[in-house]
Design an enzyme around this catalytic site. Structure first.
Site, PDB file in Angstrom:
ATOM      1  N   LYS A  13       0.835  -1.210   0.000  1.00 24.65           N
ATOM      2  CA  LYS A  13       0.000   0.000   0.000  1.00 24.65           C
ATOM      3  C   LYS A  13       0.868   1.258   0.000  1.00 24.65           C
ATOM      4  O   LYS A  13       0.624   2.182  -0.775  1.00 24.65           O
ATOM      5  CB  LYS A  13      -0.935  -0.040   1.223  1.00 24.65           C
ATOM      6  CG  LYS A  13      -1.866   1.147   1.329  1.00 24.65           C
ATOM      7  CD  LYS A  13      -3.097   0.816   2.150  1.00 24.65           C
ATOM      8  CE  LYS A  13      -2.836   0.847   3.652  1.00 24.65           C
ATOM      9  NZ  LYS A  13      -2.609   2.212   4.171  1.00 24.65           N
TER      10      LYS A  13
ATOM     11  N   ASP B 227       1.819  -0.840  11.998  1.00 29.62           N
ATOM     12  CA  ASP B 227       0.568  -1.384  11.449  1.00 29.62           C
ATOM     13  C   ASP B 227       0.322  -2.829  11.882  1.00 29.62           C
ATOM     14  O   ASP B 227      -0.737  -3.396  11.592  1.00 29.62           O
ATOM     15  CB  ASP B 227       0.590  -1.313   9.912  1.00 29.62           C
ATOM     16  CG  ASP B 227       0.536   0.132   9.425  1.00 29.62           C
ATOM     17  OD1 ASP B 227       0.026   0.995  10.166  1.00 29.62           O
ATOM     18  OD2 ASP B 227       1.015   0.401   8.313  1.00 29.62           O
TER      19      ASP B 227
ATOM     20  N   ARG C 192      -6.819   2.201  18.003  1.00 28.87           N
ATOM     21  CA  ARG C 192      -6.519   0.764  17.992  1.00 28.87           C
ATOM     22  C   ARG C 192      -6.151   0.221  19.368  1.00 28.87           C
ATOM     23  O   ARG C 192      -6.304  -0.980  19.615  1.00 28.87           O
ATOM     24  CB  ARG C 192      -5.394   0.454  16.986  1.00 28.87           C
ATOM     25  CG  ARG C 192      -5.865   0.557  15.561  1.00 28.87           C
ATOM     26  CD  ARG C 192      -4.810   0.111  14.566  1.00 28.87           C
ATOM     27  NE  ARG C 192      -5.342   0.266  13.213  1.00 28.87           N
ATOM     28  CZ  ARG C 192      -4.595   0.445  12.139  1.00 28.87           C
ATOM     29  NH1 ARG C 192      -3.272   0.491  12.240  1.00 28.87           N
ATOM     30  NH2 ARG C 192      -5.160   0.570  10.953  1.00 28.87           N
TER      31      ARG C 192
ATOM     32  N   ARG D 195       2.890   5.915  -3.183  1.00 31.56           N
ATOM     33  CA  ARG D 195       4.038   6.739  -3.598  1.00 31.56           C
ATOM     34  C   ARG D 195       4.281   6.625  -5.100  1.00 31.56           C
ATOM     35  O   ARG D 195       4.593   7.615  -5.762  1.00 31.56           O
ATOM     36  CB  ARG D 195       5.285   6.341  -2.795  1.00 31.56           C
ATOM     37  CG  ARG D 195       5.229   6.879  -1.355  1.00 31.56           C
ATOM     38  CD  ARG D 195       6.197   6.141  -0.461  1.00 31.56           C
ATOM     39  NE  ARG D 195       6.256   6.690   0.884  1.00 31.56           N
ATOM     40  CZ  ARG D 195       5.343   6.473   1.850  1.00 31.56           C
ATOM     41  NH1 ARG D 195       4.271   5.733   1.603  1.00 31.56           N
ATOM     42  NH2 ARG D 195       5.487   6.995   3.059  1.00 31.56           N
TER      43      ARG D 195
ATOM     44  N   ARG E 104      -7.381  -3.127   9.592  1.00 29.25           N
ATOM     45  CA  ARG E 104      -6.460  -4.024  10.312  1.00 29.25           C
ATOM     46  C   ARG E 104      -7.188  -4.728  11.468  1.00 29.25           C
ATOM     47  O   ARG E 104      -6.851  -5.864  11.815  1.00 29.25           O
ATOM     48  CB  ARG E 104      -5.239  -3.261  10.784  1.00 29.25           C
ATOM     49  CG  ARG E 104      -4.565  -2.495   9.640  1.00 29.25           C
ATOM     50  CD  ARG E 104      -3.081  -2.615   9.576  1.00 29.25           C
ATOM     51  NE  ARG E 104      -2.554  -1.701   8.570  1.00 29.25           N
ATOM     52  CZ  ARG E 104      -2.221  -2.047   7.319  1.00 29.25           C
ATOM     53  NH1 ARG E 104      -2.290  -3.291   6.923  1.00 29.25           N
ATOM     54  NH2 ARG E 104      -1.754  -1.142   6.470  1.00 29.25           N
TER      55      ARG E 104
HETATM   56  C1  S3P Z   1       2.345   4.933   6.144  1.00 28.23           C
HETATM   57  C2  S3P Z   1       2.885   5.279   7.345  1.00 28.23           C
HETATM   58  C3  S3P Z   1       2.326   4.875   8.643  1.00 28.23           C
HETATM   59  C4  S3P Z   1       1.366   3.712   8.496  1.00 28.23           C
HETATM   60  C5  S3P Z   1       0.417   3.883   7.358  1.00 28.23           C
HETATM   61  C6  S3P Z   1       1.165   4.069   6.053  1.00 28.23           C
HETATM   62  C7  S3P Z   1       2.986   5.438   4.923  1.00 28.23           C
HETATM   63  O1  S3P Z   1       1.651   5.974   9.213  1.00 28.23           O
HETATM   64  O2  S3P Z   1       0.634   3.532   9.696  1.00 28.23           O
HETATM   65  O3  S3P Z   1      -0.404   2.730   7.257  1.00 28.23           O
HETATM   66  O4  S3P Z   1       2.688   4.934   3.823  1.00 28.23           O
HETATM   67  O5  S3P Z   1       3.808   6.365   5.015  1.00 28.23           O
HETATM   68  P1  S3P Z   1       2.456   7.076  10.089  1.00 28.23           P
HETATM   69  O6  S3P Z   1       3.526   7.576   9.225  1.00 28.23           O
HETATM   70  O7  S3P Z   1       1.466   8.146  10.406  1.00 28.23           O
HETATM   71  O8  S3P Z   1       2.910   6.340  11.302  1.00 28.23           O
END
Ligand code: S3P
Length: 441
Positions: free
Chosen positions: A23, A323, A354, A28, A396
């Site tokens: 994901k 996560d 969570r 990105r 999740r």
């Molecule tokens: C992500 C960063 C994480 C993660 C999210 C995806 C990312 O969040 O929990 O599922 O793609 O940069 P945080 O950067 O807020 O911790």
């Protein structure tokens, strides 16, 4: 509203599956391609609600995205970016859905352009904190009009930016990425320093798009020199280790299981959960067999593990498994002794709270769970019983309750199961395939 009945009658898991595209890398890939001056081919992109939010967002901002469905359920995309002309003013607000990554990375991307864009999201996203991104971007010169409380809906007013050096108060790859992406439009060096290492996909992927990223691992610093041009690049998206974690824990907990998950991104900033499970005594191994661009890729093997024991996970490791804490908490119900997670306050501001959800949800199935403002403890071993568990709209949690149903004494009905579409729409399908694998074998 759909529900899923997960039952111990499904039996052991065996065989191999390839988990869907990562994901974080999919978001990105779409965003960087949209920023580029040319056409990019992205293969194996995750087809999920969150990534669809990002695709629709870049379309609204002027990128052209042609999508083709793959037989494995993923997407291949041809993206033509806006390049040096920048994003166009969209005809209405951009709906980021449930996706924090879409909202926060877009804020960084839009900050450096002379556009005004309104971002909206679903109920969960509209509760999540955005000041952590607005504050550094405002220092760079962007301005924001958020809802009361600093949340979505908010308007981004981009403009001329200055480079900054920013020490992040929370370890967050989303905040780090937003600042680096804004830094591409600022003259000079934009430096971000993290309190603990978070996923580094932005730093790894940008060089493929022609943008150098400096890094000093010891100082936990990274930087970009702006203004920078983003060149088109192709990208193949590896499988998502966070999605793999749910199937791996299922195999570790269901007696007689042995599975292999193929094509998984094994970036060390994402595999913290593997190390924790190994410390707990899990029969879990990884093997890197290739590089996909800047990301190491390989397989995860997970075998039923009858003698798990509790461990303490220190706060500085949490960003590397943020996560996976909920599914690790489920694994901890099968472990002897106390498993303790420290510094997990960030879990309170994810798609749901969570910490509260895992405490209430696991306790309702018979587990012993304690939590404080930023810690969580699970005491085991305990055999869970069945029941009804609500995803609270959090993907999740939905998958965690589904795995709980495989190991409990009776079935677990997962309410609001459709939340799973955010990151792993084919979860039930892949799980059934592994259960069939064991029946055939
Ligand atoms: C992500 C960063 C994480 C993660 C999210 C995806 C990312 O969040 O929990 O599922 O793609 O940069 P945080 O950067 O807020 O911790």
């Amino acid at each position: 509203m759909t529900s899923l009945l997960a039952s111990p009658a499904g039996g052991p898991l065996s065989g191999r599956v390839s988990v869907p595209g990562d994901k974080s890398i999919s978001h990105r890939g779409v965003l960087f391609a949209a920023m580029s001056a040319g056409s990019c081919r992205l293969t194996g992109v995750l087809d999920s609600a969150d990534v669809r939010s990002t695709i629709e967002a870049v379309r609204a901002l002027g990128a052209v995205v042609l999508a083709t469905g793959r037989r494995d359920g993923g997407l291949d995309l041809e993206v033509t970016g806006w390049g040096a002309t920048g994003p166009v003013r969209p005809s209405g607000p951009i709906d980021c859905g449930n996706s924090g990554t879409t909202a926060r990375l877009l804020m960084g991307i839009l900050a450096g352009w002379d556009v005004e864009v309104s971002l909206i999201g679903d109920e969960s996203l509209s509760r999540r904190p955005m000041s952590r991104v607005m504050e550094p971007l405002a220092r760079m010169g962007a301005s924001f009009s958020p809802a009361a409380g600093g949340t979505l809906p908010l308007r981004v007013c981009g403009g001329r930016l200055r480079a900054i050096r920013y020490e992040m108060p929370v370890a967050s790859a989303q905040v780090k990425s937003a600042i680096l992406l804004a830094g591409l439009r600022a003259a000079g060096r934009t430096v971000v320093i993290e309190p603990a290492p978070s996923r580094d996909h932005t730093e790894r992927l940008l060089p493929g798009f022609g943008v150098g990223v400096g890094r000093d691992a010891g100082e936990r610093a990274c930087w970009v020199d702006g203004p920078a041009r983003i060149l088109p690049s192709d990208l193949s998206v590896p499988g998502d280790p966070s999605s793999a974690a749910f199937l791996a824990v299922a195999a570790l907990m269901v007696p007689g299981s042995a599975i292999v998950l193929d094509g998984v991104a094994l970036n060390p900033t994402r595999t913290g959960f593997v190390a924790v499970l190994q410390e707990m005594g899990a029969r879990l191994t990884t093997s890197v067999d290739r590089a996909s661009g800047a990301e190491p890729v390989g397989s995860i093997s997970a075998t039923y593990s009858s003698s798990l024991h509790g461990v303490t996970v220190a706060a500085d490791r949490i960003a590397g498994l943020v996560d996976e804490v909920v599914i690790l908490a489920l694994a901890a119900t099968a472990a002897t002794g106390i498993t303790r997670f420290e510094g997990v306050g960030e879990l309170r501001v994810k798609e749901s709270d969570r910490l509260q959800a895992v405490q209430e949800g696991l306790s309702a199935l018979g587990a012993t769970v304690r939590s404080g403002q930023d810690w969580l403890e699970v005491e085991g071993p305990v055999r869970l019983h069945g029941g009804r568990s609500d995803s609270l709209g959090d993907h999740r949690l939905a998958m965690t309750w589904a795995v709980a149903g495989l190991v409990a004494r009776g079935p677990v009905t997962v309410e609001r199961w459709d939340a799973v579409d955010v990151s792993y729409p084919r979860f039930a399908h892949d799980l059934a395939q592994l259960q069939d694998g064991s029946r055939v074998g």
